[in-house]
Design an enzyme around this catalytic site. Structure first.
Site, mmCIF file in Angstrom:
data_model
loop_
_atom_site.group_PDB
_atom_site.id
_atom_site.type_symbol
_atom_site.label_atom_id
_atom_site.label_comp_id
_atom_site.label_asym_id
_atom_site.label_seq_id
_atom_site.Cartn_x
_atom_site.Cartn_y
_atom_site.Cartn_z
ATOM 1 N N GLY A 21 0.831 -1.205 0.000
ATOM 2 C CA GLY A 21 0.000 0.000 0.000
ATOM 3 C C GLY A 21 0.857 1.242 0.000
ATOM 4 N NE ARG A 42 -6.274 3.953 11.275
ATOM 5 C CZ ARG A 42 -5.529 3.267 12.161
ATOM 6 N NH1 ARG A 42 -4.378 2.723 11.802
ATOM 7 N NH2 ARG A 42 -5.946 3.145 13.410
ATOM 8 C CG HIS A 90 12.557 38.667 0.054
ATOM 9 N ND1 HIS A 90 12.527 37.639 -0.865
ATOM 10 C CD2 HIS A 90 13.826 39.134 0.092
ATOM 11 C CE1 HIS A 90 13.732 37.504 -1.388
ATOM 12 N NE2 HIS A 90 14.549 38.395 -0.820
HETATM 13 P P1 NAI Z 1 -4.547 4.802 2.418
HETATM 14 O O1 NAI Z 1 -5.992 4.658 2.147
HETATM 15 O O2 NAI Z 1 -3.920 6.143 2.469
HETATM 16 O O3 NAI Z 1 -3.708 3.961 1.333
HETATM 17 C C1 NAI Z 1 -3.858 2.585 1.172
HETATM 18 C C2 NAI Z 1 -3.203 2.192 -0.133
HETATM 19 O O4 NAI Z 1 -3.138 0.779 -0.182
HETATM 20 C C3 NAI Z 1 -3.986 2.635 -1.363
HETATM 21 O O5 NAI Z 1 -3.127 3.272 -2.253
HETATM 22 C C4 NAI Z 1 -4.559 1.338 -1.901
HETATM 23 O O6 NAI Z 1 -4.698 1.345 -3.298
HETATM 24 C C5 NAI Z 1 -3.504 0.327 -1.468
HETATM 25 N N1 NAI Z 1 -3.995 -1.037 -1.339
HETATM 26 C C6 NAI Z 1 -5.168 -1.463 -0.810
HETATM 27 N N2 NAI Z 1 -5.241 -2.803 -0.836
HETATM 28 C C7 NAI Z 1 -4.075 -3.255 -1.386
HETATM 29 C C8 NAI Z 1 -3.541 -4.534 -1.674
HETATM 30 N N3 NAI Z 1 -4.222 -5.645 -1.384
HETATM 31 N N4 NAI Z 1 -2.318 -4.617 -2.223
HETATM 32 C C9 NAI Z 1 -1.606 -3.508 -2.516
HETATM 33 N N5 NAI Z 1 -2.075 -2.254 -2.266
HETATM 34 C C10 NAI Z 1 -3.283 -2.131 -1.703
HETATM 35 O O7 NAI Z 1 -4.326 3.969 3.764
HETATM 36 P P2 NAI Z 1 -3.184 4.025 4.863
HETATM 37 O O8 NAI Z 1 -1.906 4.506 4.301
HETATM 38 O O9 NAI Z 1 -3.234 2.697 5.512
HETATM 39 O O10 NAI Z 1 -3.702 5.137 5.848
HETATM 40 C C11 NAI Z 1 -4.932 4.937 6.523
HETATM 41 C C12 NAI Z 1 -5.595 6.230 6.894
HETATM 42 O O11 NAI Z 1 -4.829 6.946 7.823
HETATM 43 C C13 NAI Z 1 -5.818 7.097 5.694
HETATM 44 O O12 NAI Z 1 -7.202 7.340 5.587
HETATM 45 C C14 NAI Z 1 -5.088 8.355 5.998
HETATM 46 O O13 NAI Z 1 -5.861 9.488 5.657
HETATM 47 C C15 NAI Z 1 -4.817 8.310 7.494
HETATM 48 N N6 NAI Z 1 -3.499 8.867 7.760
HETATM 49 C C16 NAI Z 1 -3.282 10.188 7.541
HETATM 50 C C17 NAI Z 1 -2.031 10.727 7.717
HETATM 51 C C18 NAI Z 1 -1.821 12.160 7.406
HETATM 52 O O14 NAI Z 1 -2.776 12.886 7.273
HETATM 53 N N7 NAI Z 1 -0.590 12.617 7.265
HETATM 54 C C19 NAI Z 1 -0.906 9.916 8.157
HETATM 55 C C20 NAI Z 1 -1.228 8.550 8.299
HETATM 56 C C21 NAI Z 1 -2.480 8.073 8.111
#
Ligand code: NAI
Length: 475
Positions: free
Chosen positions: A190, A282, A454
């Protein structure tokens, strides 16, 4: 007799603790129940964000960035570092201290605002006279009743089917922040927000990182031009990102993990790594909440069903944050929390989903607010675009960090700002100006006519606004 409260908040993450503080500020007798434990078994309010998310990951991002600068970039400044070593245990301990400061800060804020805190798990017991009875189990064991209930129980990492997290070799965001030695080879499934942030941390500390992403496009939700720019930077850093893959069998061995996968051309591949982080999204967390006890409705994803005001199907039961629809972002949860507390008080709480900023804390950072170019095209909106590269910004050159750009998208007829996208240094801070501008429905010309200090990175924002009218001054 059960203790009675005006408002009981279930969950003490950014949604829950902010809801409790705002409700208390508005004069309600408020309780907050949170079960998170620190390593000594004591309370650790703050939820995923504070304990195993935003805060510890940013601590490690900062530390790993210092390490990389010392090793690779100090020399450019005429600073020679001899015998650079990594003390990972100290780095992890510092991260834990930062987390504890935040946990303690929340407990202090509860005291300051006279919020009653219960350390335990809350579940719905039954509808009670004038509200609901909530059972608290754990360090605190009692029944309490509340006229209003705000559910803010957050989310959990989604595991791949049949591959549970053991937090030893197959890691969620939690284990990814506690790896005790730098893995030689690190795999990530992911390439979302967590994957890229964690991949960045461990790459900087010396891991060889491979990311396997199912989708054929990189960072599909990000403006395409910005995502391309980011991909270039990640490629240059040596982060291996494989797109359009199909992950097959995952086997745990004595020493590591072996992942069978198929590449975009359909060729079978194998990836052997010491540790595997699975970051594929998640799922809303309602474990142990007993929504059935009161008839609280969930949707097909297991999220608590709410309307646009965060009202559930039950009177005076509200839900906010990751456990409801919408982006899983701490600041979105906080906004909903404040709005709900204000609605309970008869005020008109409001959350503008169009001006919620997004930030990905990689290097370079990626941040945006509003619509992407591809969204505007799909909606048939006529727009003007303006970009300005950090390469032409004096402060960025002095910093030695000239990757990326600021991009403005404005309505072709009215010039109202429709989206701002940044990839580059301090994008997470720079995006605030764009959020304010969009919240006030500013035009790109408004930003172009505002005096920016600046030399500062924010001049790139002004110049990108000028670029909408094709009149940049420094490029
Ligand atoms: P995400 O939804 O950002 O990304 C998950 C990725 O995994 C996607 O690109 C998807 O296509 C891929 N994926 C799904 N199933 C798969 C598979 N079987 N094989 C390969 N790829 C696959 O989820 P992530 O990174 O787990 O984050 C979860 C949540 O936490 C997000 O909703 C995010 O907004 C939040 N978060 C926000 C942060 C920030 O605002 N800086 C930091 C960390 C998390």
């Amino acid at each position: 007799m059960a203790k009675q409260f005006d408002v009981i908040v279930i969950g003490g993450g950014p949604g829950g603790y902010i809801a409790a503080i705002r409700a208390a500020q508005l004069g309600f007798n408020t309780a907050c129940v949170d079960e998170w434990k620190n390593d000594k078994g004591g309370p650790a309010p703050g939820g995923t964000c504070t304990n195993v998310g935003c805060i510890p990951s940013k601590a490690l991002l900062q530390s790993s960035e210092h390490f990389e600068h010392a090793g690779k970039h100090f020399a450019d400044h005429g600073i020679e570092v001899k015998g650079l070593t990594l003390q990972l245990d100290k780095m992890l301990a510092r991260k834990d201290t930062v987390v504890k400061q935040n946990n303690d800060g929340i407990l202090f804020l509860f005291k300051k605002n006279k919020v009653t805190f219960f350390h335990g798990r809350a579940s719905f017991a039954k509808a009670a006279e004038g509200g609901y009875e909530i059972k608290v189990t754990g360090a605190a064991e009692e029944a309490i009743t509340g006229k209003h209930i705000i559910v803010a129980t957050g989310s959990n990492a989604r595991a791949l089917p049949g591959v549970p997290f053991d937090e030893e070799s197959i890691l969620s965001n939690d284990g990814a922040l506690r790896i005790q030695g730098v893995p030689k080879k690190l795999g990530l499934i992911g390439s979302g927000v967590i994957g890229l942030e964690m991949g960045s941390v461990w790459r900087r500390l010396g891991s060889e990182v491979t990311v396997l992403e199912a989708l054929p496009t990189f960072l599909g939700a990000v403006d395409e031009q910005i995502a391309r720019e980011a991909k270039k930077a990640f490629d240059k850093q040596g982060l291996k990102i494989e797109l359009g893959v199909k992950v097959g069998e995952i086997k745990k061995g004595k020493k590591g993990v072996s992942v069978a996968w198929t590449n975009a051309k359909g060729e079978a591949q194998k990836l052997d790594v010491d540790k595997l982080i699975v970051s594929i999204g998640r799922v809303p967390n309602t474990v142990g909440l007993d929504p059935e006890a009161v008839g609280l409705k969930l949707d097909e994803r297991g999220a608590i069903l709410v309307d646009d005001q965060c009202r559930t199907n039950l009177p005076n039961v509200w839900a906010v944050g990751d456990v409801v629809r919408g982006p899983m972002l701490a600041h979105k949860a906080e906004e909903e929390a404040v709005a709900v507390a204000e609605r309970i008080a008869g005020q008109h709480g409001h959350v503008n989903f169009n001006t919620i900023p997004w930030v990905i804390y990689t290097s370079p950072e990626i941040a945006w607010v509003g619509q992407t170019e591809q969204q505007l095209k799909a909606a048939g909106v006529k727009y003007k675009a303006g970009t300005f590269p950090f390469m032409a910004n004096g402060r960025a050159r002095a910093l030695g960090d000239t990757t990326g750009m600021v991009k403005f998208l404005a309505d072709a007829a009215t010039d109202e700002i429709l989206g701002v996208h940044i990839v580059g240094p301090m994008a997470s801070e720079l995006i605030s100006e764009a959020v304010v501008a969009m919240e006030f429905r500013a035009s790109s010309e408004d930003i172009a006519r505002i005096c920016h200090a600046h030399p500062s990175l924010s001049e790139a924002t002004k110049e990108a606004a000028l670029a909408v009218d094709k009149r940049t001054l420094n490029f």
